[in-house]
Motif scaffolding. Sequence first.
Motif, mmCIF file in Angstrom:
data_model
loop_
_atom_site.group_PDB
_atom_site.id
_atom_site.type_symbol
_atom_site.label_atom_id
_atom_site.label_comp_id
_atom_site.label_asym_id
_atom_site.label_seq_id
_atom_site.Cartn_x
_atom_site.Cartn_y
_atom_site.Cartn_z
ATOM 1 N N LEU A 191 0.799 -1.210 -0.001
ATOM 2 C CA LEU A 191 0.061 0.030 0.014
ATOM 3 C C LEU A 191 0.974 1.245 0.237
ATOM 4 C CD1 LEU A 191 -2.839 1.145 0.269
ATOM 5 C CD2 LEU A 191 -2.577 1.081 2.806
ATOM 6 N N VAL A 192 0.501 2.220 -0.801
ATOM 7 C CA VAL A 192 1.191 3.404 -0.803
ATOM 8 C C VAL A 192 0.530 4.586 -0.398
ATOM 9 C CG1 VAL A 192 2.653 5.094 -2.590
ATOM 10 C CG2 VAL A 192 2.567 2.478 -3.128
ATOM 11 N N LEU A 193 0.996 5.330 0.796
ATOM 12 C CA LEU A 193 0.338 6.439 1.368
ATOM 13 C C LEU A 193 0.962 7.782 0.866
ATOM 14 C CD1 LEU A 193 0.535 5.199 4.959
ATOM 15 C CD2 LEU A 193 -1.275 4.987 3.306
ATOM 16 N N ARG A 197 -10.068 2.781 -4.483
ATOM 17 C CA ARG A 197 -10.329 2.713 -3.224
ATOM 18 C C ARG A 197 -10.852 1.419 -2.683
ATOM 19 N NH1 ARG A 197 -9.975 8.022 -0.912
ATOM 20 N NH2 ARG A 197 -7.934 8.377 -1.528
ATOM 21 N N GLN A 198 -11.903 1.015 -3.357
ATOM 22 C CA GLN A 198 -12.666 -0.234 -3.209
ATOM 23 C C GLN A 198 -11.620 -1.419 -3.373
ATOM 24 O OE1 GLN A 198 -15.982 -0.278 -5.779
ATOM 25 N NE2 GLN A 198 -17.273 -0.635 -4.285
ATOM 26 N N LEU A 199 -10.933 -1.340 -4.281
ATOM 27 C CA LEU A 199 -10.002 -2.336 -4.710
ATOM 28 C C LEU A 199 -8.933 -2.370 -3.483
ATOM 29 C CD1 LEU A 199 -9.479 -1.952 -8.369
ATOM 30 C CD2 LEU A 199 -10.158 -4.153 -7.033
ATOM 31 N N MET A 200 -8.269 -1.418 -2.930
ATOM 32 C CA MET A 200 -7.368 -1.088 -2.050
ATOM 33 C C MET A 200 -7.977 -1.962 -0.642
ATOM 34 S SD MET A 200 -5.307 2.546 -2.111
ATOM 35 C CE MET A 200 -6.035 3.535 -3.152
ATOM 36 N N ARG A 201 -9.288 -1.642 -0.370
ATOM 37 C CA ARG A 201 -9.783 -2.472 0.767
ATOM 38 C C ARG A 201 -9.896 -3.783 0.679
ATOM 39 N NH1 ARG A 201 -13.317 2.533 1.652
ATOM 40 N NH2 ARG A 201 -12.380 3.729 2.903
ATOM 41 N N ILE A 247 -7.914 -5.592 -1.136
ATOM 42 C CA ILE A 247 -6.576 -6.208 -1.262
ATOM 43 C C ILE A 247 -6.076 -5.982 0.131
ATOM 44 C CG2 ILE A 247 -4.194 -6.233 -1.698
ATOM 45 C CD1 ILE A 247 -5.110 -4.729 -4.375
ATOM 46 N N GLY A 248 -6.701 -5.102 0.978
ATOM 47 C CA GLY A 248 -6.334 -4.858 2.418
ATOM 48 C C GLY A 248 -6.641 -5.878 3.400
ATOM 49 N N HIS A 249 -7.636 -6.746 2.898
ATOM 50 C CA HIS A 249 -8.387 -7.808 3.688
ATOM 51 C C HIS A 249 -7.223 -8.568 4.052
ATOM 52 C CE1 HIS A 249 -12.325 -6.587 4.679
ATOM 53 N NE2 HIS A 249 -12.578 -6.077 3.760
ATOM 54 N N ASP A 257 -4.083 -8.247 4.284
ATOM 55 C CA ASP A 257 -2.968 -7.723 5.184
ATOM 56 C C ASP A 257 -3.364 -6.752 6.436
ATOM 57 O OD1 ASP A 257 -0.522 -6.761 6.173
ATOM 58 O OD2 ASP A 257 0.180 -6.469 4.412
ATOM 59 N N GLU A 258 -3.314 -7.526 7.561
ATOM 60 C CA GLU A 258 -3.704 -6.651 8.767
ATOM 61 C C GLU A 258 -3.229 -5.224 8.995
ATOM 62 O OE1 GLU A 258 -5.853 -7.481 11.324
ATOM 63 O OE2 GLU A 258 -6.865 -8.723 10.016
ATOM 64 N N ARG A 259 -1.985 -5.134 8.382
ATOM 65 C CA ARG A 259 -0.935 -3.966 8.771
ATOM 66 C C ARG A 259 -1.500 -2.804 7.600
ATOM 67 N NH1 ARG A 259 1.840 -8.138 7.350
ATOM 68 N NH2 ARG A 259 3.238 -9.093 8.917
ATOM 69 N N TRP A 260 -2.691 -3.049 6.688
ATOM 70 C CA TRP A 260 -3.145 -2.007 5.840
ATOM 71 C C TRP A 260 -4.295 -1.507 6.683
ATOM 72 C CZ3 TRP A 260 -3.274 -3.108 -0.042
ATOM 73 C CH2 TRP A 260 -2.087 -3.464 -0.371
ATOM 74 N N ARG A 261 -4.984 -2.237 7.558
ATOM 75 C CA ARG A 261 -6.375 -1.827 7.896
ATOM 76 C C ARG A 261 -6.497 -0.353 8.598
ATOM 77 N NH1 ARG A 261 -10.437 -4.704 9.403
ATOM 78 N NH2 ARG A 261 -10.677 -6.596 8.149
ATOM 79 N N LYS A 262 -5.476 -0.068 9.123
ATOM 80 C CA LYS A 262 -5.750 1.281 10.009
ATOM 81 C C LYS A 262 -5.302 2.633 9.128
ATOM 82 C CE LYS A 262 -0.815 1.392 11.687
ATOM 83 N NZ LYS A 262 -0.169 1.097 12.729
#
Length: 215
Positions: A52-54, A196-200, A202-204, A206-211
């Motif tokens: 994930l890129v912020l 955004r939807q896709l990031m979420r 994919i984020g499922h 990886d726990e680290r993405w959640r916050k």
Amino acid sequence: MGANRHMSVDPRGRYTPEAMGEAVPGSDDPAGSRSHNLLSTRRASLMQEPVLVLNATYEPINVTAVRRAMVLMLKGVAQAEEMHNTEVHSAAHAHKVPSVIRLLAYRHIPQQSRALSRKNILLRDRNTCQFCIRVFPSSELTLDHVVPRSRGGRSTWENLVACCYRCNNNKGDRTPEEAGLKLARRPRPFTLHTSRQLMRLIGHRDERWRKYLFY
Ligand SMILES: [Zn+2]
């Protein structure tokens, strides 16, 4: 990131990962022993894990691969915010594998649709062949012109879909109707909302993405 890469085609008019210059697992293996190849393949697939890129402001803006994320870190463009518990080894160093990185300088992200690229079309279609509705690794997917180019079909978001090689060969130079195939859904441009939807999604994994994604 978001840059419009020139799309290449093979002699049959299909887009190929090699033509796009994308890393294919094992493709950078030197000829070597079986175990060496196995190790490199595993490493190559790790290097393609999503990161994930912020933005500098912690706003999620993109998903990239470990390989690219590490290049951005080495160049001093980004820093790691979250790490995997894995390391990759180069000749002299062990590098922790990033899961989330943050750009050090703020980057303006235009609100309009993203660049038309093979990568973004596969993302939009979630690596799912739009004809047989099966999920494939990127290396086993090509892009299909729904209306063939020989019939005036253009390379646009609305006319390009992810397609497995089998369906692509089966369809040939025909329209879906002529080939008796049905599209899983109507192809649309890739918007920030889709992104955004896709990031979420994919984020499922990886726990680290959640916050950063679920606020
Ligand atoms: Zn298919």
